[in-house]
Motif scaffolding. Structure first.
Motif, PDB file in Angstrom:
ATOM      1  N   ASP A 237       0.317  20.739  70.500  1.00 54.54           N
ATOM      2  CA  ASP A 237       0.981  19.600  69.845  1.00 54.54           C
ATOM      3  C   ASP A 237       0.175  18.330  70.039  1.00 54.54           C
ATOM      4  O   ASP A 237      -0.067  17.565  69.108  1.00 54.54           O
ATOM      5  CB  ASP A 237       2.385  19.387  70.443  1.00 54.54           C
ATOM      6  CG  ASP A 237       3.383  20.369  69.848  1.00 54.54           C
ATOM      7  OD1 ASP A 237       3.290  20.623  68.627  1.00 54.54           O
ATOM      8  OD2 ASP A 237       4.241  20.881  70.601  1.00 54.54           O
ATOM      9  N   GLU A 238      -0.220  18.134  71.311  1.00 53.79           N
ATOM     10  CA  GLU A 238      -0.944  16.918  71.672  1.00 53.79           C
ATOM     11  C   GLU A 238      -2.312  16.892  70.972  1.00 53.79           C
ATOM     12  O   GLU A 238      -2.758  15.844  70.496  1.00 53.79           O
ATOM     13  CB  GLU A 238      -1.104  16.874  73.195  1.00 53.79           C
ATOM     14  CG  GLU A 238      -1.807  15.659  73.736  1.00 53.79           C
ATOM     15  CD  GLU A 238      -1.020  14.358  73.562  1.00 53.79           C
ATOM     16  OE1 GLU A 238       0.150  14.419  73.140  1.00 53.79           O
ATOM     17  OE2 GLU A 238      -1.599  13.296  73.848  1.00 53.79           O
ATOM     18  N   LEU A 239      -2.946  18.050  70.878  1.00 52.59           N
ATOM     19  CA  LEU A 239      -4.241  18.123  70.203  1.00 52.59           C
ATOM     20  C   LEU A 239      -4.101  17.657  68.758  1.00 52.59           C
ATOM     21  O   LEU A 239      -4.859  16.813  68.277  1.00 52.59           O
ATOM     22  CB  LEU A 239      -4.774  19.568  70.233  1.00 52.59           C
ATOM     23  CG  LEU A 239      -6.057  19.802  69.444  1.00 52.59           C
ATOM     24  CD1 LEU A 239      -7.246  19.133  70.122  1.00 52.59           C
ATOM     25  CD2 LEU A 239      -6.347  21.298  69.279  1.00 52.59           C
TER      26      LEU A 239
ATOM     27  N   ARG B  93      -1.721  15.844  67.459  1.00 48.45           N
ATOM     28  CA  ARG B  93      -1.317  14.432  67.405  1.00 48.45           C
ATOM     29  C   ARG B  93      -2.535  13.513  67.607  1.00 48.45           C
ATOM     30  O   ARG B  93      -2.767  12.582  66.837  1.00 48.45           O
ATOM     31  CB  ARG B  93      -0.271  14.158  68.485  1.00 48.45           C
ATOM     32  CG  ARG B  93       0.512  12.866  68.285  1.00 48.45           C
ATOM     33  CD  ARG B  93       1.404  12.536  69.480  1.00 48.45           C
ATOM     34  NE  ARG B  93       0.647  12.337  70.718  1.00 48.45           N
ATOM     35  CZ  ARG B  93      -0.091  11.261  70.983  1.00 48.45           C
ATOM     36  NH1 ARG B  93      -0.183  10.285  70.099  1.00 48.45           N
ATOM     37  NH2 ARG B  93      -0.745  11.160  72.135  1.00 48.45           N
ATOM     38  N   ARG B  94      -3.332  13.822  68.628  1.00 51.02           N
ATOM     39  CA  ARG B  94      -4.502  12.967  68.915  1.00 51.02           C
ATOM     40  C   ARG B  94      -5.505  13.014  67.764  1.00 51.02           C
ATOM     41  O   ARG B  94      -6.071  11.997  67.369  1.00 51.02           O
ATOM     42  CB  ARG B  94      -5.202  13.423  70.211  1.00 51.02           C
ATOM     43  CG  ARG B  94      -4.439  13.146  71.479  1.00 51.02           C
ATOM     44  CD  ARG B  94      -4.859  11.841  72.159  1.00 51.02           C
ATOM     45  NE  ARG B  94      -6.245  11.721  72.527  1.00 51.02           N
ATOM     46  CZ  ARG B  94      -6.759  12.091  73.694  1.00 51.02           C
ATOM     47  NH1 ARG B  94      -5.981  12.659  74.609  1.00 51.02           N
ATOM     48  NH2 ARG B  94      -8.034  11.900  73.959  1.00 51.02           N
ATOM     49  N   LEU B  95      -5.710  14.216  67.199  1.00 48.74           N
ATOM     50  CA  LEU B  95      -6.668  14.332  66.089  1.00 48.74           C
ATOM     51  C   LEU B  95      -6.176  13.562  64.870  1.00 48.74           C
ATOM     52  O   LEU B  95      -6.945  12.869  64.203  1.00 48.74           O
ATOM     53  CB  LEU B  95      -6.901  15.799  65.736  1.00 48.74           C
ATOM     54  CG  LEU B  95      -7.820  16.565  66.694  1.00 48.74           C
ATOM     55  CD1 LEU B  95      -7.809  18.048  66.366  1.00 48.74           C
ATOM     56  CD2 LEU B  95      -9.244  16.014  66.626  1.00 48.74           C
ATOM     57  N   ARG B  96      -4.870  13.687  64.608  1.00 50.75           N
ATOM     58  CA  ARG B  96      -4.306  12.996  63.458  1.00 50.75           C
ATOM     59  C   ARG B  96      -4.443  11.491  63.615  1.00 50.75           C
ATOM     60  O   ARG B  96      -4.826  10.786  62.685  1.00 50.75           O
ATOM     61  CB  ARG B  96      -2.823  13.387  63.340  1.00 50.75           C
ATOM     62  CG  ARG B  96      -2.144  12.880  62.083  1.00 50.75           C
ATOM     63  CD  ARG B  96      -0.649  13.057  62.203  1.00 50.75           C
ATOM     64  NE  ARG B  96      -0.156  12.415  63.426  1.00 50.75           N
ATOM     65  CZ  ARG B  96       1.012  12.689  63.993  1.00 50.75           C
ATOM     66  NH1 ARG B  96       1.796  13.607  63.481  1.00 50.75           N
ATOM     67  NH2 ARG B  96       1.391  12.056  65.094  1.00 50.75           N
ATOM     68  N   ASP B  97      -4.177  11.011  64.843  1.00 51.53           N
ATOM     69  CA  ASP B  97      -4.265   9.568  65.077  1.00 51.53           C
ATOM     70  C   ASP B  97      -5.689   9.044  64.911  1.00 51.53           C
ATOM     71  O   ASP B  97      -5.895   7.875  64.620  1.00 51.53           O
ATOM     72  CB  ASP B  97      -3.752   9.216  66.481  1.00 51.53           C
ATOM     73  CG  ASP B  97      -2.237   9.372  66.552  1.00 51.53           C
ATOM     74  OD1 ASP B  97      -1.627   9.612  65.479  1.00 51.53           O
ATOM     75  OD2 ASP B  97      -1.672   9.292  67.663  1.00 51.53           O
ATOM     76  N   VAL B  98      -6.664   9.911  65.143  1.00 51.00           N
ATOM     77  CA  VAL B  98      -8.045   9.484  64.956  1.00 51.00           C
ATOM     78  C   VAL B  98      -8.470   9.642  63.497  1.00 51.00           C
ATOM     79  O   VAL B  98      -9.078   8.746  62.906  1.00 51.00           O
ATOM     80  CB  VAL B  98      -8.991  10.305  65.868  1.00 51.00           C
ATOM     81  CG1 VAL B  98     -10.442  10.071  65.492  1.00 51.00           C
ATOM     82  CG2 VAL B  98      -8.752   9.958  67.326  1.00 51.00           C
ATOM     83  N   MET B  99      -8.112  10.781  62.904  1.00 49.14           N
ATOM     84  CA  MET B  99      -8.665  11.128  61.596  1.00 49.14           C
ATOM     85  C   MET B  99      -7.952  10.437  60.429  1.00 49.14           C
ATOM     86  O   MET B  99      -8.609  10.009  59.476  1.00 49.14           O
ATOM     87  CB  MET B  99      -8.655  12.644  61.386  1.00 49.14           C
ATOM     88  CG  MET B  99      -9.597  13.402  62.296  1.00 49.14           C
ATOM     89  SD  MET B  99     -11.282  12.752  62.304  1.00 49.14           S
ATOM     90  CE  MET B  99     -11.809  13.134  60.640  1.00 49.14           C
ATOM     91  N   ASN B 100      -6.628  10.338  60.483  1.00 53.02           N
ATOM     92  CA  ASN B 100      -5.934   9.738  59.340  1.00 53.02           C
ATOM     93  C   ASN B 100      -6.383   8.309  59.031  1.00 53.02           C
ATOM     94  O   ASN B 100      -6.720   8.010  57.881  1.00 53.02           O
ATOM     95  CB  ASN B 100      -4.417   9.828  59.505  1.00 53.02           C
ATOM     96  CG  ASN B 100      -3.903  11.219  59.134  1.00 53.02           C
ATOM     97  OD1 ASN B 100      -4.678  12.040  58.630  1.00 53.02           O
ATOM     98  ND2 ASN B 100      -2.641  11.490  59.392  1.00 53.02           N
ATOM     99  N   PRO B 101      -6.447   7.425  60.053  1.00 65.75           N
ATOM    100  CA  PRO B 101      -6.884   6.062  59.744  1.00 65.75           C
ATOM    101  C   PRO B 101      -8.356   5.993  59.324  1.00 65.75           C
ATOM    102  O   PRO B 101      -8.765   5.015  58.701  1.00 65.75           O
ATOM    103  CB  PRO B 101      -6.689   5.309  61.071  1.00 65.75           C
ATOM    104  CG  PRO B 101      -5.841   6.181  61.919  1.00 65.75           C
ATOM    105  CD  PRO B 101      -6.069   7.571  61.465  1.00 65.75           C
ATOM    106  N   SER B 102      -9.146   7.029  59.656  1.00 71.29           N
ATOM    107  CA  SER B 102     -10.586   6.969  59.357  1.00 71.29           C
ATOM    108  C   SER B 102     -10.859   7.046  57.855  1.00 71.29           C
ATOM    109  O   SER B 102     -11.940   6.693  57.394  1.00 71.29           O
ATOM    110  CB  SER B 102     -11.315   8.114  60.055  1.00 71.29           C
ATOM    111  OG  SER B 102     -11.103   9.317  59.345  1.00 71.29           O
TER     112      SER B 102
END
Ligand code: UDP
Ligand code: MG
Length: 312
Positions: A19-21, A23-32
């Motif tokens: 889950d955390e993986l 979440r962290r990836l989404r938080d980095v990739m979506n805004p990029s």
């Protein structure tokens, strides 16, 4: 539509990290602003990670699950991820969040500057035992010295590969894989980006000493003939020593000196040579076993569930 960036995470019993993986990836990739996919390769987990991956894939479109029929090992899991990836750049990352997802942006930046391989260099490792750090450091340095390709020091599999490199890598179907060596072998423009390796988010290492040793052997045999040549060197050394020893023993005998009399001397030299010969045979065996595995030509892995639209 094909995403721009594929992220591959091999998963072996990492249920508490998933889950955390994401979440962290989404938080980095979506805004990029890049379109992306996350390929979760389940390497025969038995802790419910498989169900967790299915559930995540149902909830989030970004996730592409590849599920193995059994545990095939980390390097093979990453290989499957590469086979199923569609992005123009592919990032390999551990599922335990030891490789911080935020670093991916640095990798992408270098890729945009025109590098085809951007590897992440461990400047520091947190939360790992003294034993792991020492053996890992020793391993990187030995590999660096004896292999024929320049494999960067203190570098794991956390890296970005351009599509060009991935396509070549996908043609290299060797069984005993050492991906870092393979990507160094391919060439192109390569560069390192420094980062701090974090502690595991949850769970414990899936790389016991046995698996590390296996990976080290694959690295050495896959990229060097040094162990095979070792037998030749040792042969020359012991032949040299015996040639020198003959006149010495003759002179000692003639002058009546008793130093080299007795069984012990004979026994020691026989045991020593026996040891050298057995070790050399064992080294030969390592290479022959690998040849045998290649000749069998089995598939590298077996999937029980995978996306239908893969390119391979
Ligand atoms: N892994 C895998 N198959 C295995 C062993 C490990 O897919 O047989 C995965 C594991 O889930 C993790 C990554 O490989 O995502 C690195 O493993 P780990 O963190 O245990 O290694 P360490 O960081 O301790 O060297
Ligand atoms: Mg780890």
């Amino acid at each position: 539509m094909k995403p721009e960036i594929s992220i591959i995470a091999p998963v072996y019993n990492e249920i508490d990290c998933l889950d955390e993986l994401y979440r962290r990836l989404r938080d980095v990739m979506n805004p990029s602003g890049y379109s992306w996919e996350l390929i979760l390769v389940d390497d025969g987990s038995r802790d419910g990670s498989t169900e967790k991956i299915r559930e995540l894939a149902q909830n989030f479109d970004h996730i592409r699950p590849v599920i193995f029929a059994r545990n095939f090992g980390h390097q093979i899991a990453v290989t499957a991820g590469l086979d199923y990836s569609r992005g123009q750049a592919v990032v390999i990352i551990d599922a335990d969040l030891q490789d911080p997802p935020e670093v991916i942006l640095d990798l992408i930046q270098k890729w945009k500057e025109g590098y085809q391989v951007v590897y992440a260099v461990r400047e520091d490792r947190e939360g790992e035992t003294w034993f792991k750090k020492t053996t890992a450091s020793l391993f990187y340095r030995i590999i660096y010295r004896i292999t024929d390709v320049q494999i960067p020091l203190d570098t794991g599999d956390f890296r970005l590969l351009d599509r060009q490199v991935v396509n070549i890598m996908n043609q290299m179907r060797e069984r005993h894989r050492f991906l870092r060596g393979m990507s160094a072998w391919i060439g192109f423009r390569q560069i390192g980006v420094k980062y701090r390796r974090a502690a595991r988010y949850a769970g414990e290492t899936k790389y016991p000493f046995r698996k590390m040793l296996k990976l080290a052997l694959n690295a050495v045999t896959g990229f060097s003939y040094f162990p095979l040549q070792l037998a030749t060197y040792l042969g020359f050394i012991s032949a040299g020593v015996s040639i020198l020893a003959i006149p010495v023993v003759v002179i000692l005998r003639v002058t009546g000196n008793q130093t080299f009399l007795g069984q012990a001397t004979t026994l020691i030299s026989v045991l020593f040579l026996g040891g050298v010969q057995l070790i050399s045979l064992g080294i030969l065996g390592e290479y022959i076993g690998r040849i045998y595995d290649e000749v069998k030509g089995r598939p590298l892995y077996v999937v029980s569930e995978a996306p239908k639209d893969h390119i391979m």
